[in-house]
Design a protein around this motif. Sequence first.
Motif, short mmCIF file in Angstrom:
data_model
loop_
_atom_site.label_atom_id
_atom_site.label_comp_id
_atom_site.label_asym_id
_atom_site.label_seq_id
_atom_site.Cartn_x
_atom_site.Cartn_y
_atom_site.Cartn_z
N ILE A 235 0.82 -1.22 0.00
CA ILE A 235 0.00 0.00 0.00
C ILE A 235 0.86 1.27 0.00
O ILE A 235 0.39 2.35 -0.33
N LYS A 236 2.13 1.13 0.33
CA LYS A 236 3.03 2.29 0.38
C LYS A 236 3.03 3.03 -0.96
O LYS A 236 3.11 2.39 -2.02
N PRO A 237 2.94 4.35 -0.92
CA PRO A 237 2.94 5.11 -2.18
C PRO A 237 4.21 4.85 -2.99
O PRO A 237 5.31 4.76 -2.46
N GLY A 238 4.01 4.71 -4.27
CA GLY A 238 5.10 4.53 -5.23
C GLY A 238 4.64 5.17 -6.53
O GLY A 238 4.22 6.33 -6.54
N ALA A 239 4.65 4.41 -7.61
CA ALA A 239 4.12 4.92 -8.87
C ALA A 239 2.62 5.21 -8.73
O ALA A 239 2.09 6.11 -9.37
N LEU A 240 1.95 4.43 -7.86
CA LEU A 240 0.54 4.68 -7.52
C LEU A 240 0.49 5.16 -6.08
O LEU A 240 1.24 4.68 -5.23
N ASP A 241 -0.42 6.09 -5.80
CA ASP A 241 -0.56 6.54 -4.41
C ASP A 241 -1.36 5.53 -3.60
O ASP A 241 -1.97 4.61 -4.15
N GLY A 242 -1.33 5.69 -2.29
CA GLY A 242 -2.00 4.75 -1.40
C GLY A 242 -3.49 4.68 -1.63
O GLY A 242 -4.09 3.59 -1.54
N LYS A 243 -4.13 5.80 -1.93
CA LYS A 243 -5.57 5.80 -2.18
C LYS A 243 -5.90 4.94 -3.38
O LYS A 243 -6.83 4.11 -3.33
N THR A 244 -5.15 5.09 -4.45
CA THR A 244 -5.39 4.29 -5.65
C THR A 244 -5.22 2.81 -5.36
O THR A 244 -6.02 1.97 -5.79
N VAL B 144 -10.02 6.67 4.53
CA VAL B 144 -8.96 7.30 5.32
C VAL B 144 -7.89 7.88 4.41
O VAL B 144 -7.33 8.95 4.69
N ALA B 145 -7.62 7.21 3.29
CA ALA B 145 -6.62 7.68 2.33
C ALA B 145 -7.15 8.83 1.46
O ALA B 145 -6.42 9.35 0.62
N GLY B 146 -8.44 9.20 1.65
CA GLY B 146 -8.99 10.35 0.93
C GLY B 146 -9.92 10.02 -0.21
O GLY B 146 -10.32 10.92 -0.96
#
Length: 115
Positions: free
Chosen positions: A37-46, A73-75
């Motif tokens: 779930i850690k943000p990388g190329a995709l953010d956590g919400k995605t 929670v991730a928006g």
Amino acid sequence: MKNYPEHYAELNQWMEHLGQAMPEVMQGFGALHEASIKPGALDGKTKELIALGIAITVRCDGCITYHVHDAMVAGASEAEIAETVAVAILMGGGPSVVYGIEAMQAVEQYQKQGL
């Protein structure tokens, strides 16, 4: 109708029990979840929305409970979750309609809690 906030709390308690019964497995699962779930190329919400779509198509009540909560929670907005449900229906057919309804019920209940 299922009470998703209560279900979320109950699942968290049972996750703790599993952690006590099999600490290595649950620590490994926790590390996998965090890394995934850690943000990388995709953010956590995605990533949470993707997990929700999969949860709907595989018909996992507990997964829906968790990933609606965590997406919010991730928006994630209600509209973003609804579009995720739509894609899950595309991929999962009629059963995904039923589990998509559950996801939207969870959104409504979490919104009432202020998420």
